[in-house]
Design a protein around this motif. Structure first.
Motif, PDB file in Angstrom:
ATOM      1  N   VAL A 349       0.776  -1.234   0.000  1.00  0.00           N
ATOM      2  CA  VAL A 349       0.000   0.000   0.000  1.00  0.00           C
ATOM      3  C   VAL A 349       0.815   1.295   0.000  1.00  0.00           C
ATOM      4  O   VAL A 349       0.266   2.348  -0.318  1.00  0.00           O
ATOM      5  CB  VAL A 349      -0.979   0.042   1.199  1.00  0.00           C
ATOM      6  CG1 VAL A 349      -2.017  -1.052   1.080  1.00  0.00           C
ATOM      7  CG2 VAL A 349      -0.250  -0.056   2.523  1.00  0.00           C
ATOM      8  N   LEU A 350       2.089   1.271   0.344  1.00  0.00           N
ATOM      9  CA  LEU A 350       2.804   2.530   0.555  1.00  0.00           C
ATOM     10  C   LEU A 350       3.919   2.809  -0.443  1.00  0.00           C
ATOM     11  O   LEU A 350       4.562   3.843  -0.346  1.00  0.00           O
ATOM     12  CB  LEU A 350       3.399   2.566   1.980  1.00  0.00           C
ATOM     13  CG  LEU A 350       2.395   2.540   3.128  1.00  0.00           C
ATOM     14  CD1 LEU A 350       3.118   2.634   4.469  1.00  0.00           C
ATOM     15  CD2 LEU A 350       1.379   3.660   3.001  1.00  0.00           C
ATOM     16  N   TRP A 351       4.163   1.935  -1.399  1.00  0.00           N
ATOM     17  CA  TRP A 351       5.298   2.145  -2.292  1.00  0.00           C
ATOM     18  C   TRP A 351       4.865   2.778  -3.616  1.00  0.00           C
ATOM     19  O   TRP A 351       3.710   2.712  -4.012  1.00  0.00           O
ATOM     20  CB  TRP A 351       6.036   0.837  -2.550  1.00  0.00           C
ATOM     21  CG  TRP A 351       5.180  -0.283  -3.081  1.00  0.00           C
ATOM     22  CD1 TRP A 351       4.535  -1.240  -2.354  1.00  0.00           C
ATOM     23  CD2 TRP A 351       4.870  -0.557  -4.456  1.00  0.00           C
ATOM     24  NE1 TRP A 351       3.849  -2.099  -3.186  1.00  0.00           N
ATOM     25  CE2 TRP A 351       4.040  -1.698  -4.486  1.00  0.00           C
ATOM     26  CE3 TRP A 351       5.216   0.048  -5.665  1.00  0.00           C
ATOM     27  CZ2 TRP A 351       3.561  -2.252  -5.664  1.00  0.00           C
ATOM     28  CZ3 TRP A 351       4.736  -0.497  -6.845  1.00  0.00           C
ATOM     29  CH2 TRP A 351       3.916  -1.626  -6.834  1.00  0.00           C
ATOM     30  N   ASP A 352       5.842   3.365  -4.304  1.00  0.00           N
ATOM     31  CA  ASP A 352       5.603   3.978  -5.612  1.00  0.00           C
ATOM     32  C   ASP A 352       6.303   3.240  -6.743  1.00  0.00           C
ATOM     33  O   ASP A 352       5.797   3.192  -7.858  1.00  0.00           O
ATOM     34  CB  ASP A 352       6.077   5.438  -5.604  1.00  0.00           C
ATOM     35  CG  ASP A 352       4.986   6.381  -5.113  1.00  0.00           C
ATOM     36  OD1 ASP A 352       3.813   5.976  -5.091  1.00  0.00           O
ATOM     37  OD2 ASP A 352       5.315   7.518  -4.736  1.00  0.00           O
ATOM     38  N   THR A 353       7.485   2.704  -6.481  1.00  0.00           N
ATOM     39  CA  THR A 353       8.269   2.043  -7.523  1.00  0.00           C
ATOM     40  C   THR A 353       8.574   0.609  -7.110  1.00  0.00           C
ATOM     41  O   THR A 353       8.426   0.229  -5.947  1.00  0.00           O
ATOM     42  CB  THR A 353       9.589   2.788  -7.778  1.00  0.00           C
ATOM     43  OG1 THR A 353      10.403   2.683  -6.601  1.00  0.00           O
ATOM     44  CG2 THR A 353       9.334   4.257  -8.088  1.00  0.00           C
ATOM     45  N   ALA A 354       9.043  -0.177  -8.082  1.00  0.00           N
ATOM     46  CA  ALA A 354       9.382  -1.572  -7.799  1.00  0.00           C
ATOM     47  C   ALA A 354      10.498  -1.663  -6.766  1.00  0.00           C
ATOM     48  O   ALA A 354      10.499  -2.558  -5.915  1.00  0.00           O
ATOM     49  CB  ALA A 354       9.794  -2.272  -9.100  1.00  0.00           C
ATOM     50  N   GLU A 355      11.461  -0.729  -6.829  1.00  0.00           N
ATOM     51  CA  GLU A 355      12.555  -0.748  -5.860  1.00  0.00           C
ATOM     52  C   GLU A 355      12.027  -0.483  -4.454  1.00  0.00           C
ATOM     53  O   GLU A 355      12.438  -1.133  -3.486  1.00  0.00           O
ATOM     54  CB  GLU A 355      13.606   0.299  -6.231  1.00  0.00           C
ATOM     55  CG  GLU A 355      14.372   0.003  -7.514  1.00  0.00           C
ATOM     56  CD  GLU A 355      13.561   0.354  -8.759  1.00  0.00           C
ATOM     57  OE1 GLU A 355      12.480   0.963  -8.617  1.00  0.00           O
ATOM     58  OE2 GLU A 355      14.006   0.001  -9.865  1.00  0.00           O
ATOM     59  N   GLU A 356      11.121   0.460  -4.320  1.00  0.00           N
ATOM     60  CA  GLU A 356      10.535   0.745  -3.016  1.00  0.00           C
ATOM     61  C   GLU A 356       9.709  -0.434  -2.513  1.00  0.00           C
ATOM     62  O   GLU A 356       9.677  -0.707  -1.307  1.00  0.00           O
ATOM     63  CB  GLU A 356       9.653   1.993  -3.094  1.00  0.00           C
ATOM     64  CG  GLU A 356      10.413   3.280  -3.282  1.00  0.00           C
ATOM     65  CD  GLU A 356       9.485   4.478  -3.394  1.00  0.00           C
ATOM     66  OE1 GLU A 356       9.979   5.577  -3.697  1.00  0.00           O
ATOM     67  OE2 GLU A 356       8.271   4.311  -3.186  1.00  0.00           O
ATOM     68  N   ALA A 357       9.043  -1.143  -3.424  1.00  0.00           N
ATOM     69  CA  ALA A 357       8.206  -2.276  -3.013  1.00  0.00           C
ATOM     70  C   ALA A 357       9.039  -3.347  -2.329  1.00  0.00           C
ATOM     71  O   ALA A 357       8.664  -3.863  -1.261  1.00  0.00           O
ATOM     72  CB  ALA A 357       7.480  -2.851  -4.233  1.00  0.00           C
ATOM     73  N   ALA A 359      12.041  -3.026  -0.925  1.00  0.00           N
ATOM     74  CA  ALA A 359      12.617  -2.508   0.323  1.00  0.00           C
ATOM     75  C   ALA A 359      11.561  -2.416   1.424  1.00  0.00           C
ATOM     76  O   ALA A 359      11.830  -2.730   2.585  1.00  0.00           O
ATOM     77  CB  ALA A 359      13.249  -1.138   0.076  1.00  0.00           C
ATOM     78  N   LEU A 360      10.348  -1.992   1.062  1.00  0.00           N
ATOM     79  CA  LEU A 360       9.293  -1.856   2.056  1.00  0.00           C
ATOM     80  C   LEU A 360       8.873  -3.217   2.598  1.00  0.00           C
ATOM     81  O   LEU A 360       8.636  -3.370   3.810  1.00  0.00           O
ATOM     82  CB  LEU A 360       8.090  -1.138   1.449  1.00  0.00           C
ATOM     83  CG  LEU A 360       6.893  -0.935   2.379  1.00  0.00           C
ATOM     84  CD1 LEU A 360       7.268  -0.051   3.558  1.00  0.00           C
ATOM     85  CD2 LEU A 360       5.716  -0.343   1.618  1.00  0.00           C
ATOM     86  N   ALA A 361       8.767  -4.230   1.737  1.00  0.00           N
ATOM     87  CA  ALA A 361       8.392  -5.575   2.193  1.00  0.00           C
ATOM     88  C   ALA A 361       9.399  -6.103   3.205  1.00  0.00           C
ATOM     89  O   ALA A 361       9.025  -6.684   4.236  1.00  0.00           O
ATOM     90  CB  ALA A 361       8.281  -6.522   0.998  1.00  0.00           C
ATOM     91  N   GLU A 362      10.670  -5.878   2.943  1.00  0.00           N
ATOM     92  CA  GLU A 362      11.706  -6.326   3.884  1.00  0.00           C
ATOM     93  C   GLU A 362      11.641  -5.537   5.185  1.00  0.00           C
ATOM     94  O   GLU A 362      11.780  -6.092   6.277  1.00  0.00           O
ATOM     95  CB  GLU A 362      13.081  -6.170   3.227  1.00  0.00           C
ATOM     96  CG  GLU A 362      14.232  -6.654   4.090  1.00  0.00           C
ATOM     97  CD  GLU A 362      15.566  -6.538   3.385  1.00  0.00           C
ATOM     98  OE1 GLU A 362      16.612  -6.751   4.034  1.00  0.00           O
ATOM     99  OE2 GLU A 362      15.569  -6.225   2.170  1.00  0.00           O
ATOM    100  N   TRP A 363      11.387  -4.234   5.078  1.00  0.00           N
ATOM    101  CA  TRP A 363      11.303  -3.390   6.283  1.00  0.00           C
ATOM    102  C   TRP A 363      10.121  -3.801   7.158  1.00  0.00           C
ATOM    103  O   TRP A 363      10.240  -3.873   8.387  1.00  0.00           O
ATOM    104  CB  TRP A 363      11.169  -1.924   5.865  1.00  0.00           C
ATOM    105  CG  TRP A 363      11.173  -0.971   7.027  1.00  0.00           C
ATOM    106  CD1 TRP A 363      12.246  -0.359   7.600  1.00  0.00           C
ATOM    107  CD2 TRP A 363      10.020  -0.527   7.758  1.00  0.00           C
ATOM    108  NE1 TRP A 363      11.837   0.428   8.645  1.00  0.00           N
ATOM    109  CE2 TRP A 363      10.484   0.347   8.764  1.00  0.00           C
ATOM    110  CE3 TRP A 363       8.655  -0.785   7.659  1.00  0.00           C
ATOM    111  CZ2 TRP A 363       9.614   0.965   9.658  1.00  0.00           C
ATOM    112  CZ3 TRP A 363       7.796  -0.172   8.560  1.00  0.00           C
ATOM    113  CH2 TRP A 363       8.270   0.697   9.538  1.00  0.00           C
ATOM    114  N   VAL A 364       8.977  -4.076   6.544  1.00  0.00           N
ATOM    115  CA  VAL A 364       7.800  -4.474   7.315  1.00  0.00           C
ATOM    116  C   VAL A 364       8.051  -5.778   8.049  1.00  0.00           C
ATOM    117  O   VAL A 364       7.681  -5.946   9.213  1.00  0.00           O
ATOM    118  CB  VAL A 364       6.566  -4.596   6.397  1.00  0.00           C
ATOM    119  CG1 VAL A 364       5.397  -5.246   7.130  1.00  0.00           C
ATOM    120  CG2 VAL A 364       6.152  -3.220   5.894  1.00  0.00           C
ATOM    121  N   GLU A 365       8.707  -6.721   7.387  1.00  0.00           N
ATOM    122  CA  GLU A 365       8.989  -8.005   8.034  1.00  0.00           C
ATOM    123  C   GLU A 365       9.898  -7.827   9.243  1.00  0.00           C
ATOM    124  O   GLU A 365       9.744  -8.511  10.252  1.00  0.00           O
ATOM    125  CB  GLU A 365       9.631  -8.965   7.027  1.00  0.00           C
ATOM    126  CG  GLU A 365       9.862 -10.354   7.586  1.00  0.00           C
ATOM    127  CD  GLU A 365      10.333 -11.339   6.521  1.00  0.00           C
ATOM    128  OE1 GLU A 365      11.054 -12.286   6.870  1.00  0.00           O
ATOM    129  OE2 GLU A 365       9.976 -11.139   5.344  1.00  0.00           O
TER     130      GLU A 365
END
Length: 467
Positions: A349-357, A359-365
């Motif tokens: 829900v919070l990312w804009d680009t594939a790179e952010e997606a 990184a965000l998935a890893e951060w949430v985990e």
């Protein structure tokens, strides 16, 4: 305690008691009290926390009035199974599509053509018996293709109206392929349709029955003019082609992934979705989840698309993310957003680009149970101590008792906050066998069921130590 020890020691000295302890400052008394805290007191406090946790676990499941029957969850799970029939490696997409419908949000699927994106939408419209409309957009698409032709009968009455029957304004589920090739002629009307669920038909603004829209594209928006449209899609998913192992299953497994139609319908699915939407506002958003949303936005802002910062999460997206977490919890009959809801929803829900997606998935985990609450608690307690020590310098205020009254008032408030934080962390840490339970979640694909329990384990360790 520090104030009492300091003033008590002074009183004994003033009474002429030679055996009385020497007078100490409030800061010294506070340090001594913190270092020499009674083991018995700590044990009694721990016993009270355990008692509260036991009562919480044994309490009715919906103390706040969230009334979603077990049959609702079963209906939603049956719908998920029907969506996934014959599709290879599309579990996550199917579940996010159903979650978007549950939460009344829109889903964007980014990936190459031929990955069963439109097939999922057609299946959902059949299963839920929803009014369905789909269209592939181009740079030359006209409003008539999407919103309907001009009504000749209305023109005879000097009215500028459209014949919308069977077009996007009358659809409950909308699928738009190549969404970012839309032109300015339809962009503004489409924005209003998606966000406000309103359609400007001539001089009248009418409400539309749209429940959810799904868009597909081979790439993200290429111009700033499309950023507002991009922001309307709360849920986002990168769709990859079937893996090499999946290709073997696709070729040898019988039914083709796309083209294998599903004719079964669940008449009670619509009613189940309405129950979930009615219960979602009553779901509680815990403080640690709110802190996680705040920190996730800061992470995206600091990381950005190129790792140099600049990532943006709008206030609207953040607020709707919290509402979607509540809807996800309500779909499972929970009265409080859990860490499983966070791990299942937040990476999409919070990312804009594939790179952010990624990184965000890893951060949430790694941060599913943040210790920010404990850090804030420590800061507030230190503030109470420093304020009390500063005011203790004025003997008149000590005699008047104002420092003691304020200190006790603040301490009681902080004690309550500490008990809530500790109970929340311990309750999550003591949840039995989290992985089998996660496997039953609507929003979590079976292949991803191990990630939320792992996040719980990591987060509980940090949170428990901090609290």
């Amino acid at each position: 305690a520090a104030h009492a020890r300091a003033t008590g020691a002074g009183a004994e000295r003033r009474a002429g008691d030679p055996a009385g302890p020497p007078r100490m400052s409030v800061a010294e008394a506070a340090e001594e009290a913190e270092v020499g805290a009674s083991a018995d007191l700590r044990e009694r406090a721990a016993a009270r926390v355990r008692q509260q946790l036991t009562a919480s676990v044994n309490a009715p499941h919906n103390p706040r009035g969230v009334s979603v029957a077990g049959s609702v969850g079963a209906t939603v799970r049956r719908a998920t199974a029907l969506l996934e029939v014959g599709l290879i490696e599309r579990e996550c997409e199917a579940r996010l599509l159903l979650l978007a419908l549950v939460g009344g949000e829109h889903l964007l699927l980014l990936g190459p053509p031929g990955t069963a994106k439109s097939e999922l939408c057609r299946r959902l419209s059949t299963i839920a018996r929803l009014g369905y409309f789909e269209r592939t957009l181009t740079r030359f698409s006209t409003p008539e293709e999407l919103f309907g032709p001009l009504s000749l009968a209305a023109l005879e009455r000097d009215e500028f109206r459209r014949a919308t029957a069977g077009y996007a304004p009358t659809a409950e589920l909308l699928f738009l392929d190549e969404i970012f090739k839309s032109n300015s002629a339809i962009l503004n009307t489409l924005l209003t349709l998606l966000n406000e669920r309103l359609f400007d038909d001539g001089a009248k603004r009418e409400r539309v029955p749209l429940l959810s829209a799904v868009a597909a594209s081979n790439e993200g928006p290429e111009s700033d003019d499309l950023s507002a449209l991009y922001d309307r899609f709360l849920l986002r998913r990168l769709v990859a082609p079937v893996s090499d192992d999946g290709v073997l299953e696709l070729l040898l497994g019988g039914e083709a992934a796309e083209g294998g139609s599903v004719d079964a319908a669940l008449p009670d699915l619509r009613e189940a979705l309405e129950e979930v939407r009615a219960a979602a506002p009553s779901v509680r958003l815990p403080r640690h989840v709110a802190l996680l949303l705040r920190d996730a936005r800061a992470f995206v802002r600091e990381t950005g698309a190129d790792g140099l910062g600049g990532g943006y999460v709008s206030d609207r997206r953040l607020r709707r993310s919290a509402e979607l977490l509540k809807a996800c919890a309500a779909a499972h009959g929970r009265d409080t957003v859990s860490v499983v809801d966070v791990a299942a929803v937040l990476p999409h829900v919070l990312w804009d680009t594939a790179e952010e997606a990624a990184a965000l998935a890893e951060w949430v985990e790694d941060n599913a149970l943040p210790d920010g609450g404990a850090e804030q608690l420590r800061f507030l307690l230190e503030s109470v101590r420093s304020r009390a020590a500063a005011e203790a310098a004025d003997a008149a205020e000590i005699q008047a008792g104002t420092v003691k009254a304020m200190g006790m008032r603040d301490a009681k408030a902080q004690k309550k906050f500490a008990a809530e934080e500790a109970a929340s962390v311990e309750a999550a840490a003591e949840a039995p066998e989290p992985e089998p339970a996660v496997a039953e979640e609507v929003a979590v694909a079976v292949a991803e069921a191990a990630a939320p329990p792992r996040a719980v384990d990591l987060g509980c360790g940090k949170g428990r130590d901090a609290v």
